[in-house]
Enzyme design. Sequence first.
Site, PDB file in Angstrom:
ATOM      1  N   HIS A  82       2.800   9.316  -8.134  1.00 32.31           N
ATOM      2  CA  HIS A  82       2.029   8.480  -8.836  1.00 32.31           C
ATOM      3  C   HIS A  82       0.859   9.121  -9.756  1.00 32.31           C
ATOM      4  O   HIS A  82       0.577  10.168  -9.575  1.00 32.31           O
ATOM      5  CB  HIS A  82       0.898   7.897  -7.714  1.00 32.31           C
ATOM      6  CG  HIS A  82       0.478   6.317  -7.962  1.00 32.31           C
ATOM      7  ND1 HIS A  82       1.195   5.389  -7.605  1.00 32.31           N
ATOM      8  CD2 HIS A  82      -0.697   6.098  -8.592  1.00 32.31           C
ATOM      9  CE1 HIS A  82       0.546   4.397  -8.174  1.00 32.31           C
ATOM     10  NE2 HIS A  82      -0.605   4.692  -8.587  1.00 32.31           N
ATOM     11  N   ASP A 161      -4.467  -3.851  -2.015  1.00 30.49           N
ATOM     12  CA  ASP A 161      -4.584  -3.133  -3.349  1.00 30.49           C
ATOM     13  C   ASP A 161      -3.917  -4.100  -4.383  1.00 30.49           C
ATOM     14  O   ASP A 161      -4.619  -3.956  -5.597  1.00 30.49           O
ATOM     15  CB  ASP A 161      -3.690  -1.802  -3.382  1.00 30.49           C
ATOM     16  CG  ASP A 161      -3.722  -1.190  -4.768  1.00 30.49           C
ATOM     17  OD1 ASP A 161      -4.913  -0.754  -5.153  1.00 30.49           O
ATOM     18  OD2 ASP A 161      -2.681  -0.869  -5.459  1.00 30.49           O
ATOM     19  N   ARG A 168     -10.224  -5.726 -10.385  1.00 33.74           N
ATOM     20  CA  ARG A 168     -10.630  -4.359 -10.984  1.00 33.74           C
ATOM     21  C   ARG A 168     -10.325  -4.471 -12.788  1.00 33.74           C
ATOM     22  O   ARG A 168     -11.102  -4.208 -13.287  1.00 33.74           O
ATOM     23  CB  ARG A 168     -10.238  -2.895 -10.489  1.00 33.74           C
ATOM     24  CG  ARG A 168     -10.934  -2.865  -9.202  1.00 33.74           C
ATOM     25  CD  ARG A 168     -10.181  -1.612  -8.120  1.00 33.74           C
ATOM     26  NE  ARG A 168     -10.145  -0.552  -9.151  1.00 33.74           N
ATOM     27  CZ  ARG A 168      -9.303   0.462  -8.925  1.00 33.74           C
ATOM     28  NH1 ARG A 168      -8.247   0.260  -8.334  1.00 33.74           N
ATOM     29  NH2 ARG A 168      -9.471   1.410  -9.675  1.00 33.74           N
ATOM     30  N   SER A 183      -6.864   2.862  -4.037  1.00 31.04           N
ATOM     31  CA  SER A 183      -5.785   2.362  -4.540  1.00 31.04           C
ATOM     32  C   SER A 183      -4.532   2.974  -4.212  1.00 31.04           C
ATOM     33  O   SER A 183      -3.390   2.546  -4.018  1.00 31.04           O
ATOM     34  CB  SER A 183      -6.181   2.058  -6.017  1.00 31.04           C
ATOM     35  OG  SER A 183      -5.185   1.491  -6.461  1.00 31.04           O
ATOM     36  N   LYS A 187      -1.514   2.527  -1.170  1.00 34.09           N
ATOM     37  CA  LYS A 187       0.274   2.296  -1.601  1.00 34.09           C
ATOM     38  C   LYS A 187       1.109   3.263  -1.158  1.00 34.09           C
ATOM     39  O   LYS A 187       2.317   3.011  -0.622  1.00 34.09           O
ATOM     40  CB  LYS A 187       0.037   2.289  -3.131  1.00 34.09           C
ATOM     41  CG  LYS A 187      -0.513   0.924  -3.745  1.00 34.09           C
ATOM     42  CD  LYS A 187      -0.049   0.706  -5.081  1.00 34.09           C
ATOM     43  CE  LYS A 187      -0.647   1.790  -6.121  1.00 34.09           C
ATOM     44  NZ  LYS A 187      -1.852   1.275  -6.849  1.00 34.09           N
TER      45      LYS A 187
HETATM   46  N1  URA Z   1      -3.455   3.695 -10.456  1.00 33.32           N
HETATM   47  C1  URA Z   1      -3.595   3.096  -9.057  1.00 33.32           C
HETATM   48  O1  URA Z   1      -2.833   2.830  -8.579  1.00 33.32           O
HETATM   49  N2  URA Z   1      -4.841   2.463  -8.838  1.00 33.32           N
HETATM   50  C2  URA Z   1      -5.785   3.127  -9.722  1.00 33.32           C
HETATM   51  O2  URA Z   1      -7.026   2.712  -9.139  1.00 33.32           O
HETATM   52  C3  URA Z   1      -5.867   3.646 -10.839  1.00 33.32           C
HETATM   53  C4  URA Z   1      -4.604   4.244 -11.193  1.00 33.32           C
END
Ligand code: URA
Length: 434
Positions: A82, A161, A168, A183, A187
Site C-alpha cells: 500500500h 474506510d 475525506r 484507512s 483495509k
Molecule cells: N491511502 C489510503 O488508503 N488512505 C489514506 O488515507 C491515504 C492514502
Amino acid sequence: MRMVEVIERKRDGEELSREEIGFFIDGYVRGEIPDYQASALLMAVMLRGMTDSETRDLTLAMARSGETLDLSDVADIVVDKHSTGGVGDKVSLVAVPAVAAAGLPVGKMSGRGLGFSGGTLDKLESIPGYRVDLSVAEFKAQLRDIGIVLTGQSANLAPADGKLYALRDVTGTVPSLPLIVSSIMSKKIAAGADAIVLDVKVGTGAFMRTLDEARALALAMVRIGHAVGRRVAAHIADMNQPLGRAVGNGLEIRESLEVLRGGGPHDLIDHCLRIAGELLRVGGVVPDLESGIRRAAEMIETGAALEKFRALIAAQGGDVRYVDEPERFPVAPVIESVTAPRGGYVAGMEADEIGMAVVDLGGGREKKGDPIDHRVGVVMQVQIGDAIQQDQPLFTVHAASVETKDRAVARIKQAIQISQSQVERLPLFYDRIT
Ligand code: URA
C-alpha cells in the site's frame, strides 16, 4: 450515546473511548450517522489528532466494519502493498505483476484518487471493461487461479474506510496521521494478507511533508501490523516531484506498460523494483531485499510480469487489446507542450499543485462521485536537478478543452522553480523500517 457529543469531545481535544469510536464507525456504516456529522468528526480529528490507543481502536473498528478475509485456504502466504499516496504513483501496476509472476500471490484492494493524489482503481478503469468490484468469492477464486488481484474495496471489506475515504477526499481531511493509518491498515487487516509492504511518501506531493511525519506514520502502521500478527516493512520514499513522467489515469497506465515492457523512466523502474523486492522478501521468496530486487528485475526482463498483468486485465474483464496496443487509449483533444522560459536548473516542484492541476483537468474528483476523464493529465519532461536550456520542453498538458488546458499550463508553470545555480538530484528513498 449521541454523535454530537462525540464530535464535541473531539473538538475539545479529549480522548475518545473505544465505545465512542465503535459507535461512530458502526452508525456511519449503517447509514444512521449522516455525512455532515461524520465530516465534522473527521475535521475535529484532523485538527486535534488522536492518541495511539484511539488510532488503534479506530483501525480495528474500521477493519471489523465488514467481512474480514481468511486467505489460508487460498495460499500459504499472500502479500499486499500500500502506498500512502502521491503524484504519478503507479508502482502497484508494475510491482504487483512482477511479484505475482515470481510465484508469490498478491491480493490487493486499491483506492481511488484522494485530493491531489491519484488512485490505482481510477487508473485501471481507463482500460475498458476492467472491473473493480469483485466479490469475496471472486477475489479468492482469482487469487487461487492466477495469483493476482487488483480490485476495489467492494465485497464488504472495511466498508467504513470506503465511505470515509470518499468523504475525506472532499472535506479537506486527508492529511491526518490517524486517519491515514486507520484507512490503510484497516483495509490491509480486513483483506487478510500475511505480509504487507508500505510505501510511505514524503514531500510536496505527499500527505506527509516532513521526514519526521513520514517516519511517525510508517512506525504507527508497522506497529499496528505487528500487533495483529502481520509481517510488515515500510519504505519512506521521496515525493517532491511526480514519480515517473506521467500524471493522469490513462497516461499512467501507458507509462506502466512501458516499464513492464522493459522501458520507462529510471526513477519509476527503481522504485517499482525496490517495492517488489521487499514484497518478495516479506513473502519469504528471497532471503534479502537485494535478491528480491534482482528477482523482480528478471520478471520484467523475461516478460513474465507483463504476461501476469495481461492475465490480471483479462480476469477482471478488461480489454487486453489495450495492453498489447497502447495506442488504443483515447487521446485528449487538446495537447500542448510548454518550454523553459530561460536556461538554468530545475530547483523544485510543488508536486501537489501538479496533482491538483490534473484533478482540475478532469483526471480527479472535485466532489464525491464525480466522473473521471481518463485521457487528461500531464507528462513531465524534466526532474529536479536537471540542467535545462531556454526553450527546452518542460511538460506537456493533455486536456479536454482549451480553457482547462490554459488553467493547467498556468498552474504547472507556477509549480516549477528554475534556479541559476546547480541543484542536487533527490534520492528515491530515505529510509526503510522493518
Ligand atoms: N491511502 C489510503 O488508503 N488512505 C489514506 O488515507 C491515504 C492514502
